[in-house]
Every structure is written in C-alpha cells, then in structure tokens.
Motif scaffolding. Structure first.
Motif, mmCIF file in Angstrom:
data_model
loop_
_atom_site.group_PDB
_atom_site.id
_atom_site.type_symbol
_atom_site.label_atom_id
_atom_site.label_comp_id
_atom_site.label_asym_id
_atom_site.label_seq_id
_atom_site.Cartn_x
_atom_site.Cartn_y
_atom_site.Cartn_z
ATOM 1 N N MET D 84 0.825 -1.206 0.000
ATOM 2 C CA MET D 84 0.000 0.000 0.000
ATOM 3 C C MET D 84 0.856 1.251 0.000
ATOM 4 O O MET D 84 1.838 1.342 0.728
ATOM 5 N N VAL D 85 0.459 2.198 -0.826
ATOM 6 C CA VAL D 85 1.060 3.530 -0.789
ATOM 7 C C VAL D 85 0.010 4.451 -0.200
ATOM 8 O O VAL D 85 -1.087 4.560 -0.723
ATOM 9 N N HIS D 86 0.358 5.079 0.928
ATOM 10 C CA HIS D 86 -0.660 5.745 1.714
ATOM 11 C C HIS D 86 -0.889 7.167 1.272
ATOM 12 O O HIS D 86 -0.030 7.805 0.683
ATOM 13 N N GLN D 87 -2.076 7.632 1.618
ATOM 14 C CA GLN D 87 -2.449 9.010 1.311
ATOM 15 C C GLN D 87 -1.420 9.989 1.883
ATOM 16 O O GLN D 87 -1.000 10.913 1.229
ATOM 17 N N HIS D 88 -1.028 9.739 3.120
ATOM 18 C CA HIS D 88 0.086 10.500 3.691
ATOM 19 C C HIS D 88 1.277 9.568 3.680
ATOM 20 O O HIS D 88 1.181 8.449 4.164
ATOM 21 N N PHE D 89 2.384 10.044 3.128
ATOM 22 C CA PHE D 89 3.534 9.152 2.967
ATOM 23 C C PHE D 89 3.944 8.520 4.281
ATOM 24 O O PHE D 89 4.007 9.169 5.308
ATOM 25 N N GLN D 90 4.236 7.261 4.218
ATOM 26 C CA GLN D 90 4.673 6.550 5.410
ATOM 27 C C GLN D 90 6.167 6.291 5.332
ATOM 28 O O GLN D 90 6.622 5.154 5.262
ATOM 29 N N LEU D 91 6.906 7.392 5.309
ATOM 30 C CA LEU D 91 8.365 7.281 5.249
ATOM 31 C C LEU D 91 8.941 8.021 6.444
ATOM 32 O O LEU D 91 8.411 9.056 6.850
ATOM 33 N N VAL D 92 9.993 7.487 7.007
ATOM 34 C CA VAL D 92 10.629 8.153 8.138
ATOM 35 C C VAL D 92 11.543 9.237 7.589
ATOM 36 O O VAL D 92 12.513 8.928 6.894
ATOM 37 N N PRO D 93 11.210 10.506 7.862
ATOM 38 C CA PRO D 93 11.893 11.598 7.171
ATOM 39 C C PRO D 93 13.402 11.647 7.361
ATOM 40 O O PRO D 93 14.114 12.063 6.458
ATOM 41 N N VAL D 94 13.870 11.221 8.540
ATOM 42 C CA VAL D 94 15.306 11.393 8.798
ATOM 43 C C VAL D 94 16.129 10.196 8.343
ATOM 44 O O VAL D 94 17.337 10.188 8.498
ATOM 45 N N MET D 95 15.482 9.210 7.790
ATOM 46 C CA MET D 95 16.236 8.023 7.376
ATOM 47 C C MET D 95 16.455 8.029 5.867
ATOM 48 O O MET D 95 15.796 8.745 5.120
ATOM 49 N N THR D 96 17.358 7.159 5.444
ATOM 50 C CA THR D 96 17.662 7.120 4.019
ATOM 51 C C THR D 96 16.593 6.324 3.280
ATOM 52 O O THR D 96 15.770 5.625 3.878
ATOM 53 N N VAL D 97 16.654 6.443 1.973
ATOM 54 C CA VAL D 97 15.742 5.705 1.119
ATOM 55 C C VAL D 97 15.866 4.205 1.386
ATOM 56 O O VAL D 97 14.874 3.501 1.599
#
Ligand SMILES: Nc1ncnc2c1ncn2[C@@H]1O[C@H](COP(=O)(O)OP(=O)(O)OP(=O)(O)O)[C@@H](O)[C@H]1O
Ligand SMILES: Nc1ncnc2c1ncn2[C@@H]1O[C@H](COP(=O)(O)OP(=O)(O)OP(=O)(O)O)[C@@H](O)[C@H]1O
Ligand SMILES: [Mg+2]
Ligand SMILES: [Mg+2]
Lengths: 329, 360, 338, 502
Positions: D84-97
């Motif tokens: 799932m790709v969420h409506q609000h991104f579920q990525l940890v901003p301070v971590m790398t790709v």
C-alpha cells in the motif's frame, strides 16, 4: 510505632508523669547523626528515670518548628528537647511562652545579650573545634604522606568548627602538612549524599591523602566507607568519623576507622534531663563534652607515643591550657 | 452557541468526580497501609484532619501552607496552557522570597510603601527568572524543562551565596538574612493569613483570563497549535515570554507572601519543595486554575497535619507523600475516568511542546 | 574495521589523541607526579559522578528514540537504589541486591510503559507520577540500621587497565561501572547498526510508517521502555551499593533530571550522552578541586554553579541544531494519521 | 474469466455513529486497475485500510486469492502480497531511502543490518521500473515526487500482487503523475492488481479498467472506465450534476494590489528557495502560480503572508511595504490567506468551528468587549458563515476535528473571505477536497475576484490553474520563468516550463 518509647504511664501533665518530647531538625530520628544521638540521650534518660515517657516528632518543613514544639507543650510535657542550631529561635520563643516547661536546645548557643536569661532553657553546645583539633593531631601523627583530607557536609557552624579544629590540630604537629578541605557543594543534600562523599574521598586518596576525616552526616559516612575499601586501609590508610563513635553506626568503615571526633550529645542530653528531674537544672548556656572516641581495634595499631601525645592534647584542651585558636566568620 | 454538547455536563461532572473518587480510593489504600503499621486508620485520619482544620492555629498554618501552593500551582498551570512545562517554580519562588526579604530588611519605610515595594520585588525577581527560561525558549528554542531545571539549581546557588554572604545577618552563624522590618510584615486576619484570599482571587482571575479573555484565547491557541497561532498573527515568542513572566511572577509572589507573612526573613531550608509541589498541584488540578485551590488545600492539609499524626500515632510523616502519590496516580491515570464513562475528561496535555524553531 | 574508522573519524581521532596525551604526560612527568595524580583523581571523580548519569541518560535516549518521554527516571533510580540496598541487606548478598535493583528499575519502566503506551496517559504526567510514587514509597518504608553484607567487588580489565591515567579510571571498577562502558558501546552499535535500532528509531520518528511496515509499534515501545528500566535500575544500584554502601531518602537528588539535560546535550546519541555526562562530572570534580586548592578567590557557590550556567549557555548557542525524535511524547494510535 | 485476487463481501466498519463502510462488495482481478471514487468521507480510505490490516472490519469478509483472509495487521497483509502507498507518505523523514525501503523486512548480516544489500535492492527495483532514486538520500531532502517513488519501491520490494494507492497523485506534477500512471500500467501488464484512489477524474479515465464509486460507505456504482466520462463519474459520486468547468466572466482588472520585487526567501533548512521572484497582481484578477511543488511556492506564500522573513527584495500591498510585516500586520492590511496545510496552519482542531471562524480575527473589536471575548458575536458570526458556506455540521460548537476534509477547507475559506480581503492568497485551496466542494470553493474565489479582490492562486493542480486563473506565472527554482494569459495557454507547454524546460 516510631514515636512512642515506653508504655504510656500516667497522663502527661499529671503529677506522677514525667514526659519528655523531642523535636528533630529537618531530618529523621534515625539519621545516625545529631538527631539520633539526641534521641538516644532521651531514651537513656527514660531508662534511668522510672515512670518517665518520651515521644518525638520529626520536622519535615523548617517552618513548622514552632508548631512541632507546640505538640508537646500543648500536652503538658515536662521537658522538650529541640535538636539543631536552626531551631534556636523557635526554642527560645517557646521557652518564654511556657515557663513551666523545661527546654533543652542542642547546638543552640544563647546570645544572652540579645535574648536575656531564659531560666527554663538550657542551650547545649559542644566544643567541636576541640574534638577536631585532637583528631587533627592524631591524623598528622599517623600520616606518612603528610597529606590529610576532609570530606565535609554543609558549611555551617558545627561542621566548620570540626574542620578548622582538625586543620589547626594537624598544623600544630607539622606546619608543612597539607589538609585538603572540601565541603559538599549543593545545599539541600549536603548531609545526605554518600556517593559524592565516597567519590570525593577517593579523589583525596588519589591525591595522596592517607588519613581522611569524614564529617557531614551520610555524606561523611560515604567517605569513610570508601576509605575502608582502599587498599592499605587500616594499615597505611585511615579514616576518622564524627559526632558519635561511628565504629558502631558505620560498621562498613571499621576497616579504617581509627577513632571519631565526638560531641557527646547523648550524654549531654541525658544529663540535662536527669538534672531537670533532680531539680538541679540551670538554664543558660551549657557546654557539653567533646573528645575522641576509643580506638577499638586500632588500639594496638596506634603507636603508644602517638596515643600519649593525643591524650595530652585532649587533657590540655579540657583544662584550657591549650587553645584551638578556631574562630568562625 | 447555546446548545451544549450532550457530553459536556457529563464531562463537567466527571472532572469533579474523578478527583473526589481518587481521593477516597487513595485514603482507603493509605488507611490499609496505616493499619498495617498497627495503627487504627480512623484515629490517624482524625488526628491529621482535626489538627489541620479544627484548631485555630492549625487552620492558620494550613492556610499559610495553602497560599504559596496555590500560587506555584498556577505558575505551573499557566505555562501548561501554552504548551510549556515549567519545572522552575521552585527557583522563581526562592528568588522572589529572597528579594522580598532583602527589600524588607534593608529599606526602613512605612508599611504603606514597604509592603507593596517588597511584594513587587518578589514578583519582579520571580518573573525575571522565569523570563530567562521564556526568552531562551522563544528566541533560542532551548527546551524549557531543561532550562528551568538548570535555573532552579542556579537560583539555589545564588540564594545560598547571598544568605551566607552579602545578605547574611551579622553575628549569626545560621546562613540567613536579617528579619524584615515590622512594616513589611503581613498580618493574619484571625486564622486567615492575608495572602490566602489573595491567592484565591488570583486563581479565579487566572481562570477567568484563560477562559474568557482575548489574551487567554491567545495563550491557549499557542498551546493547542503553535503553527496555527503564528498563522493567526499571534506573536508566539511574546506569548511564551508573557506566559512565563506571569507564571514566574505568581511563583515570586508566593515567595514574597511566604517571607512577609510567615518566615519574616529568608533562611536556608525555607521554602524547600514549594515549587515542586506546584507541579503536583497543577497535575492534581488537571491544569485547571480553579482546581489548584482544592489541590493546594489538600496538600497543605496533609503537610500541616503530619506532625500531629506522628505525635498521636507514631506514623511517619512520609505517609502523606504516599497518600499524595496514590491520589495523583488515580487522578491522572485514565482508568478511573474510564470506569466512569468515556474519555471526555482528558488530562491536560503537557507534551505538545512545540518542537518547531520559533523564528527570532 | 576500516568502515568503522571512516564512519567514526572524530571519535577515533579523539580517542587516539587522548591516549597519546596520557602516555606522553605520564612519560614526561612520571607516574607519581602531582599532575598525573591530580588528573587521574579528577577524572576518576568525574567518571564516578557520571556513571549513574550516563545510565540514566541512556534510559532517556532509548525512551525518546522509541517515542516515549521519560521524566520518571529520577523515581526509577530512587526506587532501585532503595530496593537494591534493602534486598541486599536482607538477603545477605549484594548480587541479589543488584538484581533486585535492576528488576525494580525494569518494573517501574514497565509501569511507565503501561501508563504511556497502553493507557496513553500524558507522558510527562506519567513520569511525574512515577517520581512522586517512588519518593513516597522509599521514604515511608525506609528503615534504619541496615547495612550491606559486603562490598561490591572491584574488577580490572586486563591490559586496558594498564593504560596510563585512563586505564585505572575507566577499566577498573565495580560490575556496574564496567558494565556502563559496555552498555554505551553496545547501545551505539545496537541503535545504529541493528534491526532493533532501525525499528526503534522509526517508531520514535514516525510510528505510523513503522506500523504500515508491519512493526508492532506499541509492543516495541513497551518492551524498549521496560528494558531501559534495567539501566535506570543499574543507576540506582550503583548509587546505593557500588558508590556508597547505604541508602538515603532522596538519594537520587535530581540525577534523573540532570540526565535529561545530558540526553539533550548529547542530542539523543548514546555516545555523546556519555561524553556530556563526563563533562558534568568533570565540572563537578573541578569545582571541588578548586575549593580544595583554594586557587581562586570566588565564592564556592559560584564554582558549583558553573556546570548549570555552562549548560544553559551551550544549549542556547547550539539550540535549533539539535532535534528530538519527532514522535517522542506522542502516543501511537493505530489507524490514525495514515 | 480473469483470475480474482481480491474479493470483498459485505464489508462493514462503523465509527461511533458513522457507518464509514456500510456493506461494501467489490472485487479486483489480477492485472487490473480499479479506481475508487467518492466524496470526502465516503469511506475509500477506510475500505483500503481494512485490506491492509490497518483497520479491522466489524463484519464482512475480505478474500485474497480465493481464500478468506483475516488480516489483523500490516504484517498479515504484506505476507499475503498486499502493498500500500498511503495518502500520507509513510516514510521516516530522517532516514535514508534504503533504510525506509527495508524497514520491517531488514536484510541482516549476523546481528548487523545489511545496508549494502538494502541499497542493492533499491537499485534493482528502481532500474527495473524506471523509478530513479538515490538509495542513500535522506527522505526529507527529497521532493515529494521522489518520495512517492520511494513509497512505490517500498511496496514493490515486498513482492506485491495487489497494490493499493491512496490518493497518490494529490501532490504530484502533471509530468510526475503521468510517469506514475505509466508505471501503474506497466505493473498491471505484468500481472499486478491495483486499487487506485483519486479525486481526479482525468486520471481515472486515463488508467483505470473499472471504477467503483462510493457514497456514504456504500458502493453506488461500478462502471467500466471505457464506458463513461468525467461528467458521468462526477454525477455518480455526488448524486447530482456537477459543473466541472469554472464558470466565470472576463476580469475587470483594476489597480495594482500586490507587487513582489526581486524577492529572496530561505526555506527551513536555510537554503534559498525563492530567488529573484518578481510578480504583480492587480485588483479583479486571478494570477495562478503554476509549478512543481518544492520550487519555492510555499516560501513565497509564507513570505507574502508575513510568516517567513525574506532575506532580500520587497513586497508591497496596495503601495504599502509589507516586506517585513508579520502575519498580524498583513492580515490587518487586508490580506486573506488560505494556507496550504489547513490542519497545521489553518485550524486548531480542538477548537470549535465558531472559534476557528475567527481564528485570526479573535482580537478584532467586533469580537470582543474590552479584554473579554464576545461569545455572542463569535457565535453569530459562525451561524452566518456556516449557513452561507453550507458547512455540514450540526453545530458551530463542535470541534473542527469533527468535520470532513472538504468542510474543514470551507471553514478556512469562509474565514478568509469574511474579511473581504484586498488580496487573497490561495495556496492549494482544493487539495484533497472532493469535486462538490471544489466546485463550491472555486466559485467563491471567482466571486472574490469579481468583487475586486486580487487573487494569487498557488496550486500544484495544473487543471485548477488553467480553469481558474486569468494570468499564469510559471515558477521554477524560485523565480518566474514565464508569464502568460490563461486564455489559450497550452497544458503541455506549461508542463515543460514547470519541469525547467525551455
Ligand atoms: N479513525 C476514525 N474514527 C472515527 N471515524 C472515522 C475514522 N476514520 C474515518 N472515520 C469516518 O469514516 C468516514 C469515512 O472516512 P474515510 O477516511 O474512509 O473517507 P475517504 O473516502 O477516504 O475521504 P477522503 O476522500 O477525504 O480521503 C468519515 O466520514 C469519517 O467520519
Ligand atoms: N479519530 C477520529 N475521530 C473522528 N473522526 C475522524 C478521526 N480520524 C479521522 N476522522 C474523520 O475522518 C474523515 C476523513 O479523514 P481522513 O483522515 O481521510 O482525512 P480527510 O479529512 O479526508 O482530509 P485529507 O484527505 O484532506 O487529508 C474526516 O471526517 C475526519 O474528521
Ligand atoms: Mg481518504
Ligand atoms: Mg482524505
């Protein structure tokens, strides 16, 4: 329960009763220090006086001294013991307000010029500087490195008198002797910080001190405990306790504890109470006894000439032939 | 709009019921602890309360203790509303108390001048101390929990320095200031210390300010959502500083009243813990300024009655700390309110401390 | 290994410089010289002072990295010191005492986690509650006249303890003192090089992201806060058993709060927190040394204020550059915000 | 018959009194792209969250690959091949790709994280699907479009058979959107099933095979994309005919209101985001700023509104310099501001709707009696605007958090209109808002223009700009690269300018 000692006899205030109350300074009655000593004095007196009884109240807020004293005067206690020089004024006020009750103020010097004579109050003070002086002499004579250490509680009068006396005594033996003197930095836990006391003692040991005077409640006890852990403790490294004979109260320090610079609070308190009972009581300033505790296990280890020299100093101090020269302020 | 949410009456009822119930449970647990020590708990509580409330000098003492606690409670509660956790009421109070003492003993003026001057001095220095934390937060984004902890230690050191140095009473081995002039002393009206109604009035005023005024709206907006507050044209830096200054001023006033009404001088060991009790009180009050009044009365009662409790039963005075701990636990834990219904009476949010940099 | 050096250049170079300085100083001045003795003794004081602070700061670091603010560390330390000491006295074994201290810290950690994670209580309030509860219990149930059955043993790390100045300070000590070093190094590794660390940082920064990646955020927070309690327990045990042999009412004396300052000082990095704590220790050690040497004629109170004033100054200069874990302090509710 | 991968039968999810999903039945085949359409709050997100295990259904069944699946958390879903790709991104901003992609599924080397194989994984996937991204980049340094790619890579790294995309294009440029749509088609061709939520009908028609329309938690329609058109879909969603084209007269352009000269503004990380920006906006016209997100639009808007201090240049409002004015002063000068992020800046969600309607007007004399707030006036104001703006709520006393996205936005727009602004700054005014509300908000903006206000419209939605603006300024790298009349402007050409071409 903590507050009551003997089984309640007659109601306080009746003719048969002899009731003794004690108010601690902010601190507990089991503080292994002056509160405890005073309470032990009270208990000794109770044991000696048939039909007497005692109780204590522990102060938690220094603003409640008066209220805590009042607990006892309201119940018509015969004697109220207040512990610590911070209670000087509260005790004096209570004594003036309750002329029928006898008061014993420990560590409380009465400035008669200011407050006049208060006949029902005995201000019991101790020549701490003399005890410190004698301990200093002993320490200087035991020291090989010529470096002594002092781990102290808060910088207040009784502690300062011990410390200055200790330094003066040491210097009287050898003027080039070095005395490392450190008071606890913070205000509120100055007497209850054994970890700091231990670390400071270790620091002084590391800087070659070989006799350490621990004077400051639990903080000082922490120092004694740390010295006892040092290698050579009891052989080349020693410690000296304070206030009471700490051989019994700080058993973990027995390995290094040569003696303690004592002020005989228990004895002084008990004596005053007995004087009240025996109607030989006199108000005003009373000087209690101060001196060194016995050597216990170190009796055989301390050289005879050292012991002799120290007892002479003690005797001279008592007789007034020797002055410590300690002045505060 | 007049039609209320249906939950709000329930919520209001709850916010009242939860602390009461918490108190009942806490005293029950406390009673069990007391009886485990071999003492009849009813006797113990009777001794505690009768000495704190039903003797005139006990009542006076209870109210004297209540007064600074209300004020430090407010000093914690106000910053809570703007999302700040003021641990520094202690430092603010002792500096205020010291400065009041200094003015009170060094200036020999008639009471009509000396009293306001001493009070203002206390308020000013308390406010100043809080302002330091406020400006560090507003301009440099230094977390107020850390700065107020540091400022407490610094205040304690400074006070210690002054009372054993420049402000020390001459010919006196106790580190303390001289006594303030009688003109600076606050009288008691029978068993009511004059500071008590003042503190009550201030608690009501703070409640009113937060609830009804434009300024209060500004405060609460910053606490709820600092981004939106900034968008709405609110000067966040100024609000933070103002909130802290108000808080510090109240704590300083607490110190001033303590000096002028109770201790009449500053002495080492006075005022210990009053500021920290403020945290307990603000939390017991769930951040509500009006709630600080009963909360402070409770704490003061327990502390005032503790000595009698020990005298009569031998129970250690520390038992009141246990009672307070249990009460606070029950008030703040969501379980009680959960049992009572829904989650609507939420505890004050402390954590939304703005993590964003506040631009200078 | 080369990777490690490249990634930690500052630390490695710093360590090398310090090591070299110690060796040179000892060679030039002699082992028994005043300067070496003084340096060693002050450093030892600093480290002793720092140990509980390091441990407590790490409790804070683990908590906040996982998204839970813990201001109840003070209470955890106090209760652990209490339990450790009295259990040791009652059981006759300091080892059982230390274990009791650790477990007490852990149980209180679990309690905090339960309040914050499970009940979603405001975390600051939960911490305050913890402190007050600990104060109440430890002062009410304190009894006099107990003493430790024996001292805690002192161990030496072979070889390392032979390093001049540093060796005897850091590599000689009780089990907790030595353990602290292990914990610091271990946590640096664990937080930045293991699966646990990656996940922990994720739940503290952006829990919903971790949740959608299949990580049980609340369980992990619960476990982390609980296990961090062991370190708080160690901080308490070291106070009442390793560094002194007694328990005192209120003996934590604000160390739990100071530890929070250290955590921020160290920008939520375990390694930096270690150095920050050491810095505080050094300040305190210098303060008492200045007092002992009577070198400067400033009132003692001012010297003692130095660490606090410096902290404020450094924080206000460095502020804005340090950033707490974004979700620290915020309870995680499943399904919200995604 | 195509192979079923997902079968949903009578799915129900109730929140309090809201039946967010009310017996939804739906199926998806392998290799098929299915679009979900519906107004705000129709229950789309709720539906897909249940498929991914973020929300547990109250009743009904979800079957995957033919067998009933009890999905209790994302781990379950991932194990069953759902991504799932969420409506609000579920990525940890301070971590790398790379760290983000492997989070929850980390490769290990002994105890250690194996980050090199994580990087390798990212490279492999990004090459295979043409999703270019640096595995070592920190997420918060990346533009949203790239973050979106990371989200997709993350989903693909788990070997998905069913990919859910919840409003993935809300923040993308037309080019990025087209790229995403291409990737979706390619994935579908390779057999992946895709569930796609969007509010943009153009995208639905471009990529979907089938469309489900949801209304109030129920499936109200299922159509083949090839058998419908935008108007048909809109009608299905809202239940009435919707005017998709903005209906407006020619502008009556008046005096100059906003003049921005040579503006330079820094972003949060102290990098120059606005760099030599020049623009004027006149009374009675709508100027649309078109651009790829992250080219300084946010900083530009904040600088004009007074929320961010420019480092150079000047901003004048009606001839008065407001370069260094704060939000309070710009507001007083007649600037209305619909902020880009309504949740963060525009609303205090715990405040009542009434309080939110005076959020930046709370200390105006109209709403106070001396130091005291005039609740009667505040409530009267609320009643008025709730009626005028058709804000769907039982009471202005309710907290703003109880409103749906579209209605929240209406509160903000109503408030900013309530001051009758001379200059209206509208930043992404319809982001994430359903077509019904979009129509309403657009009409209001045009009304403001016709009343003589100058409007600066900043939108990532090229269609919105094309439909609403009278004049278009294309922004790239913090400056205006081209200004043109909206009349006859060419979509493709503007898209290229936005991407930095020409
Ligand atoms: N966590 C929740 N708690 C309570 N109610 C909720 C929750 N999530 C959703 N709802 C309710 O469920 C309904 C459906 O919400 P959902 O998020 O599925 O809408 P949506 O179709 O995704 O809307 P949008 O287009 O705005 O994204 C809403 O009306 C809302 O009131
Ligand atoms: N915890 C909750 N309690 C009550 N309602 C909720 C809750 N969470 C979400 N909602 C409601 O769900 C609906 C849709 O929520 P969602 O998270 O999809 O965002 P939204 O309002 O559609 O905004 P946007 O899509 O613009 O981000 C809204 O009506 C919102 O108020
Ligand atoms: Mg949605
Ligand atoms: Mg939405």
């Amino acid at each position: 329960a903590g507050g009551t000692a003997a089984a309640p006899a007659a109601e306080c205030g009746t003719a048969d009763a002899f009731c003794i109350g004690l108010v601690t300074d902010s601190g507990k009655v089991d503080d292994k220090s002056f509160n405890q000593s005073a309470w032990e004095g009270v208990q000794a007196a109770v044991k000696a006086i048939p039909g007497s009884q005692s109780k204590y109240v522990e102060t938690t807020d220094t603003k409640d001294y008066a209220a805590n004293i009042k607990q006892f005067t309201d119940k018509k206690y015969n004697v109220v013991v207040t512990v610590g020089f911070l209670m000087t004024e509260a005790t004096q006020a209570a004594a003036k307000a309750n002329p029928n009750v006898k008061f014993i103020g420990i560590d409380q010097f009465q400035d008669t010029a200011k407050v006049g004579e208060i006949a029902n109050l005995a201000g019991l003070t101790f020549p701490e500087d003399q005890a410190g002086y004698a301990a200093g002499v002993l320490a200087a004579k035991l020291s090989k490195t010529k470096v002594l250490g002092q781990v102290l509680g808060m910088q207040i009068a009784p502690v300062e008198k011990f410390a200055k006396g200790f330094e003066a005594g040491a210097k009287s033996v050898a003027s080039d002797i070095k005395v490392i003197t450190v008071y606890h930095p913070a205000g509120d836990n100055a007497f209850t910080d054994p970890a700091w006391g231990a670390a400071e003692a270790q620091k002084q040991l590391d800087q070659k001190a070989d006799v350490i005077f621990g004077a400051g409640g639990k903080t000082g006890n922490g120092a004694l405990g740390q010295v006892a852990k040092a290698s050579g403790a009891g052989e080349s490294i020693f410690c000296i306790g304070v206030d009471t004979d700490q051989w019994n109260t700080v058993p973990e320090a027995q390995k290094c504890l040569v003696t303690s610079a004592m002020k005989l609070i228990s004895e002084g308190t008990a004596d005053q109470i007995k004087a009240i009972k025996g109607a030989t009581f006199k108000g005003g300033n009373v000087t209690g006894k101060a001196g060194l505790a016995e050597y216990h296990a170190f009796d055989s280890k301390v050289p005879a000439d050292v012991k002799d020299a120290v007892s002479k100093v003690v005797a001279d101090l008592k007789s007034g032939a020797l002055q410590t020269g300690v002045k505060l302020g | 709009m007049s039609q209320q949410r249906p939950t709000s009456t329930l919520a209001r009822f709850q916010s009242f019921l939860v602390p009461v119930l918490a108190l009942v449970v806490a005293f029950t647990i406390g009673g069990i602890l007391i009886s485990l020590q071999g003492v009849n708990p009813f006797l113990a509580y009777k001794s505690l309360f009768s000495s704190a409330w039903f003797t005139s000098d006990g009542l006076l003492r209870t109210l004297q203790k209540t007064t600074p606690l209300i004020l430090t409670g407010l000093a914690v509660a106000i910053p809570l509303k703007i999302g700040l956790f003021n641990i520094g009421a202690q430092g603010q109070l002792i500096l205020g108390g010291l400065m009041t003492a200094w003015i009170g003993y060094s200036l020999n003026l008639p009471g009509i001048l000396l009293i306001p001057l001493s009070i203002l001095g206390g308020i000013f220095f308390g406010a100043l101390w809080a302002w330091v934390a406020g400006i560090l937060k507003a301009k440099r984004n230094v977390h107020e929990v850390i700065s107020t902890i540091m400022l407490n230690s610094i205040a304690a050191g400074l006070v210690d320095f002054f009372i054993s140095g420049p402000m020390k009473e001459p010919d006196q081995s106790i580190p303390r200031t001289p006594q303030i002039h009688s003109g600076a002393m606050l009288p008691n009206l029978g068993f009511i210390p004059i500071g008590f109604p003042v503190a009550i009035a201030l608690a009501i005023a703070v409640w009113w300010m937060l609830k009804r005024t434009v300024l209060g709206f500004q405060f609460i907006t910053v606490g709820e959502n600092s981004h939106a507050a900034r968008y709405a044209g609110i000067d966040i830096a100024k609000t933070i500083m103002l909130g802290m200054v108000l808080a510090g001023g109240l704590a300083g006033l607490g110190g001033a009243i303590e000096t002028m009404g109770v201790t009449h001088r500053y002495e080492s060991g006075f005022n210990a813990g009053l500021g920290f009790d403020g945290i307990t009180i603000a939390l017991l009050a769930r951040g509500n300024p009006l709630g600080t009044i009963p909360a402070a009365i409770l704490v003061a009662t327990l502390r005032a009655g503790a000595a009698s409790l020990q005298f009569d039963t031998g129970i250690q005075p520390e038992v009141v700390d246990m009672l307070l701990a249990i009460t606070l636990l029950l008030v703040s834990i969501p379980i009680l309110s959960g049992l009572l219904g829904k989650k609507s009476s939420e505890p004050p949010a402390v954590t939304p401390v703005s993590k964003e940099e506040v631009p200078a | 290994m080369t990777d490690f050096i490249r990634n930690n250049r500052v630390a490695v170079i710093g360590a090398a410089v310090v090591l070299l300085a110690c060796i040179v100083l000892t060679l030039v001045a002699g082992t028994d010289s005043d300067i070496v003795r003084k340096t060693t003794s002050i450093l030892r004081f600093a480290w002793t002072f720092a140990i509980p602070l390091v441990l407590a700061a790490l409790v804070g670091v683990i908590g906040e990295r996982s998204g839970v603010v813990n201001i109840g560390i003070e209470g955890q330390i106090l209760a652990s010191a209490f339990a450790g000491f009295f259990v040791a006295a009652a059981s006759g074994s300091v080892w059982i005492g230390i274990l009791a201290g650790l477990l007490t810290g852990m149980v209180m950690g679990a309690f905090l986690a339960w309040l914050c994670v499970r009940l979603r209580m405001d975390q600051i309030i939960a911490g305050v509650v913890l402190n007050i509860v600990a104060t109440g219990i430890t002062s009410f149930y304190y009894v006099q006249g107990k003493s430790l059955p024996s001292g805690v043993p002192v161990w030496e790390v072979p070889l390392l303890s032979k390093i001049p100045i540093i060796g005897p300070v850091f590599f000689r000590g009780g089990p907790i003192a030595l353990g602290t070093l292990v914990v610091v190094v271990g946590l640096v590794f664990a937080l930045f090089h293991t699966r646990w660390g990656l996940r922990t940082r994720a739940i503290g920064e952006y829990p919903t992201a971790a949740d959608t990646a299949g990580i049980n955020v609340n369980l992990m927070r619960f476990v982390n806060v609980t296990m961090a309690g062991l370190l708080a327990g160690a901080a308490g045990a070291v106070l009442s058993m390793e560094q002194s042999s007694t328990f005192e009412r209120g003996m934590s004396a604000g160390k739990g709060f100071l530890a929070l300052a250290i955590m921020i000082f160290g920008a939520w990095f375990p390694g930096r927190a270690f150095f920050a704590a050491l810095f505080f220790g050094l300040m305190s050690g210098l303060a008492s040394q200045l007092q002992a040497d009577k070198v400067v004629n400033i009132p003692q109170q001012f010297i003692n204020l130095l660490p606090f004033v410096l902290t404020l100054i450094i924080l206000s200069v460095a502020a804005g550059r340090v950033r707490p874990p974004a979700a620290s302090g915020q309870p995680f509710v499943k399904g919200e915000g995604s | 018959m195509a192979e079923r991968i997902l079968d949903i039968e009578g799915l129900v999810k109730v929140y309090g009194t809201v039946r967010a999903n009310d017996g939804i039945t739906l199926h998806v085949n392998r290799g098929e792209i299915v679009a979900l359409l519906g107004e705000n709050g129709a229950g789309k997100s709720t539906l897909v969250k249940q498929i991914f295990g973020l929300v547990i259904p109250d009743s009904g069944t979800i079957s995957i690959n033919g067998s009933v699946a009890k999905i209790k958390d994302p781990t379950d879903a991932i194990a069953r091949g759902v991504g799932m790709v969420h409506q609000h991104f579920q990525l940890v901003p301070v971590m790398t790709v790379a760290e983000n992609v492997v989070l929850g599924n980390e490769p290990l080397k002994g105890l250690r994280l194996d980050l090199s194989s994580a990087r390798e994984l990212v490279r492999t996937i990004s090459e295979r699907h043409g999703l270019e991204v640096d595995p070592d980049a920190i997420i918060e340094d990346l533009p949203v479009g790239t973050q979106q790619r990371v989200e997709i890579i993350k989903a693909l790294s788990r070997k998905v058979e069913l990919l859910i995309l919840d409003e993935p294009t809300a923040v993308l440029t037309p080019q990025e959107t087209d790229e995403l749509l291409a990737v979706m088609k390619e994935l579908a061709a390779a057999g992946t099933a895709i569930v796609f939520i969007t509010h943009k009908l153009r995208e639905v028609l471009a990529v979907a095979d089938r469309v489900y329309v949801l209304r109030r938690g129920k499936t109200v329609g299922e159509v083949k994309a090839s058998e419908t058109d935008a108007a048909g879909l809109a009608q299905l969603m809202v239940g009435r005919t919707v005017v998709l084209q903005v209906d407006k007269e020619d502008p009556k352009v008046g005096a100059e209101v906003l003049k921005v000269t040579d503006l330079e503004v820094m972003d949060d990380r102290h990098l120059k985001a606005v760099n030599g920006f020049n623009l004027t906006v006149n009374a009675g016209e709508i100027v649309g700023v078109a651009g790829v997100e992250g080219n300084g639009q946010r900083e530009l808007v904040e600088a004009i509104a007074g929320m961010r201090r420019p480092v150079k240049g000047a901003i004048a409002l009606g001839g008065v310099d407001i370069t260094l004015a704060n939000p309070y002063q710009t507001h007083a000068a007649g600037l209305g501001h619909i902020p880009e992020d309504r949740e963060k800046h525009g609303l205090v969600s715990d405040y009542s709707i009434a309080d939110n309607l005076v959020l930046n007007r709370f200390d105006e004399p109209e709403f106070r009696n001396g130091p005291v707030r005039d609740t009667a006036a505040i409530n009267a104001n609320a009643d008025n605007w709730i009626k005028t703006f058709d804000i769907r709520t039982p009471s202005g006393d309710l907290p703003a958090s109880s409103l749906s996205g579209g209605n929240k936005q209406k509160v903000v727009v109503a408030r900013e209109m309530s001051i009758e602004p001379r200059l209206l700054l509208a930043a992404q005014p319809t982001r994430g808002v359903d077509v019904g509300s979009i129509e309403f908000i657009h009409r209001r903006i045009v009304e403001a223009r016709d009343r003589g206000a100058a409007v600066l419209l900043v939108s990532a939605e090229l269609d919105e700009i094309l439909g609403l603006a009278d004049r278009i300024a294309v922004i790239h790298s913090g400056k205006v690269v081209k200004e043109m009349p909206a009349e006859g402007a060419d979509r493709t050409y503007i898209g290229e300018l936005m991407a930095g071409g020409h």
